[in-house]
Design a protein around this motif. Sequence first.
Motif, PDB file in Angstrom:
ATOM      1  N   ASP A   1      30.144  32.460  34.679  1.00 38.17           N
ATOM      2  CA  ASP A   1      30.565  31.540  35.743  1.00 38.17           C
ATOM      3  C   ASP A   1      29.769  30.240  35.673  1.00 38.17           C
ATOM      4  O   ASP A   1      30.323  29.147  35.850  1.00 38.17           O
ATOM      5  CB  ASP A   1      30.389  32.184  37.120  1.00 38.17           C
ATOM      6  CG  ASP A   1      31.418  33.287  37.368  1.00 38.17           C
ATOM      7  OD1 ASP A   1      32.430  33.346  36.636  1.00 38.17           O
ATOM      8  OD2 ASP A   1      31.197  34.097  38.287  1.00 38.17           O
ATOM      9  N   LYS A   2      28.467  30.357  35.388  1.00 33.32           N
ATOM     10  CA  LYS A   2      27.610  29.171  35.304  1.00 33.32           C
ATOM     11  C   LYS A   2      28.055  28.270  34.147  1.00 33.32           C
ATOM     12  O   LYS A   2      28.166  27.047  34.316  1.00 33.32           O
ATOM     13  CB  LYS A   2      26.154  29.619  35.101  1.00 33.32           C
ATOM     14  CG  LYS A   2      25.174  28.486  34.973  1.00 33.32           C
ATOM     15  CD  LYS A   2      23.772  29.025  34.729  1.00 33.32           C
ATOM     16  CE  LYS A   2      22.802  27.902  34.434  1.00 33.32           C
ATOM     17  NZ  LYS A   2      21.500  28.400  33.996  1.00 33.32           N
ATOM     18  N   GLU A   3      28.321  28.856  32.983  1.00 31.65           N
ATOM     19  CA  GLU A   3      28.766  28.074  31.830  1.00 31.65           C
ATOM     20  C   GLU A   3      30.113  27.409  32.098  1.00 31.65           C
ATOM     21  O   GLU A   3      30.330  26.250  31.739  1.00 31.65           O
ATOM     22  CB  GLU A   3      28.905  28.977  30.591  1.00 31.65           C
ATOM     23  CG  GLU A   3      27.584  29.473  30.048  1.00 31.65           C
ATOM     24  CD  GLU A   3      27.768  30.539  28.991  1.00 31.65           C
ATOM     25  OE1 GLU A   3      27.105  30.436  27.945  1.00 31.65           O
ATOM     26  OE2 GLU A   3      28.573  31.475  29.194  1.00 31.65           O
ATOM     27  N   THR A   4      31.004  28.154  32.745  1.00 31.73           N
ATOM     28  CA  THR A   4      32.331  27.624  33.067  1.00 31.73           C
ATOM     29  C   THR A   4      32.213  26.423  33.997  1.00 31.73           C
ATOM     30  O   THR A   4      32.852  25.389  33.785  1.00 31.73           O
ATOM     31  CB  THR A   4      33.210  28.719  33.705  1.00 31.73           C
ATOM     32  OG1 THR A   4      33.280  29.840  32.821  1.00 31.73           O
ATOM     33  CG2 THR A   4      34.613  28.220  33.973  1.00 31.73           C
ATOM     34  N   LYS A   5      31.389  26.546  35.032  1.00 31.50           N
ATOM     35  CA  LYS A   5      31.214  25.448  35.993  1.00 31.50           C
ATOM     36  C   LYS A   5      30.584  24.223  35.321  1.00 31.50           C
ATOM     37  O   LYS A   5      30.965  23.086  35.613  1.00 31.50           O
ATOM     38  CB  LYS A   5      30.341  25.899  37.166  1.00 31.50           C
ATOM     39  CG  LYS A   5      30.936  27.054  37.951  1.00 31.50           C
ATOM     40  CD  LYS A   5      31.391  26.621  39.303  1.00 31.50           C
ATOM     41  CE  LYS A   5      31.839  27.793  40.148  1.00 31.50           C
ATOM     42  NZ  LYS A   5      33.249  27.833  40.395  1.00 31.50           N
ATOM     43  N   THR A   6      29.635  24.453  34.416  1.00 27.04           N
ATOM     44  CA  THR A   6      28.993  23.355  33.701  1.00 27.04           C
ATOM     45  C   THR A   6      30.005  22.623  32.827  1.00 27.04           C
ATOM     46  O   THR A   6      30.049  21.387  32.798  1.00 27.04           O
ATOM     47  CB  THR A   6      27.824  23.880  32.841  1.00 27.04           C
ATOM     48  OG1 THR A   6      26.870  24.506  33.706  1.00 27.04           O
ATOM     49  CG2 THR A   6      27.143  22.767  32.069  1.00 27.04           C
TER      50      THR A   6
END
Length: 110
Positions: A80-85
């Motif tokens: 989720d963190k990578e996707t949001k970044t």
Amino acid sequence: MSMTDVLAAADIKNAVGAFAAADSFNHKKFFELVGLKKKSVDDVKKVFHILDQDRSGFIEEDELKLVLKGFTPDGRALSDKETKTLLAAGDKDGDGKIGVDEFTTLVAES
């Protein structure tokens, strides 16, 4: 059309493999490793249309999560963190998705 129509299979394998570990994805490095940065705008747009799985004209968050799988079935889902970044880097107009022009800009900036 598949990714190997635009990019070399070996480059795809190496690029996806470089980010096999969770929370290691870096879009700038990925686009460079996969050879997308050296491609023409037309080729970058072809890749965009492959990643736009629902053919909406945009790459939404759920499609971004599967961006590595878009290059090869062996790819992992982004966290989720990578996707949001990735979404934050590419979504220039703040509408929560990446259009084809935003995608070509994202690749060019990498």
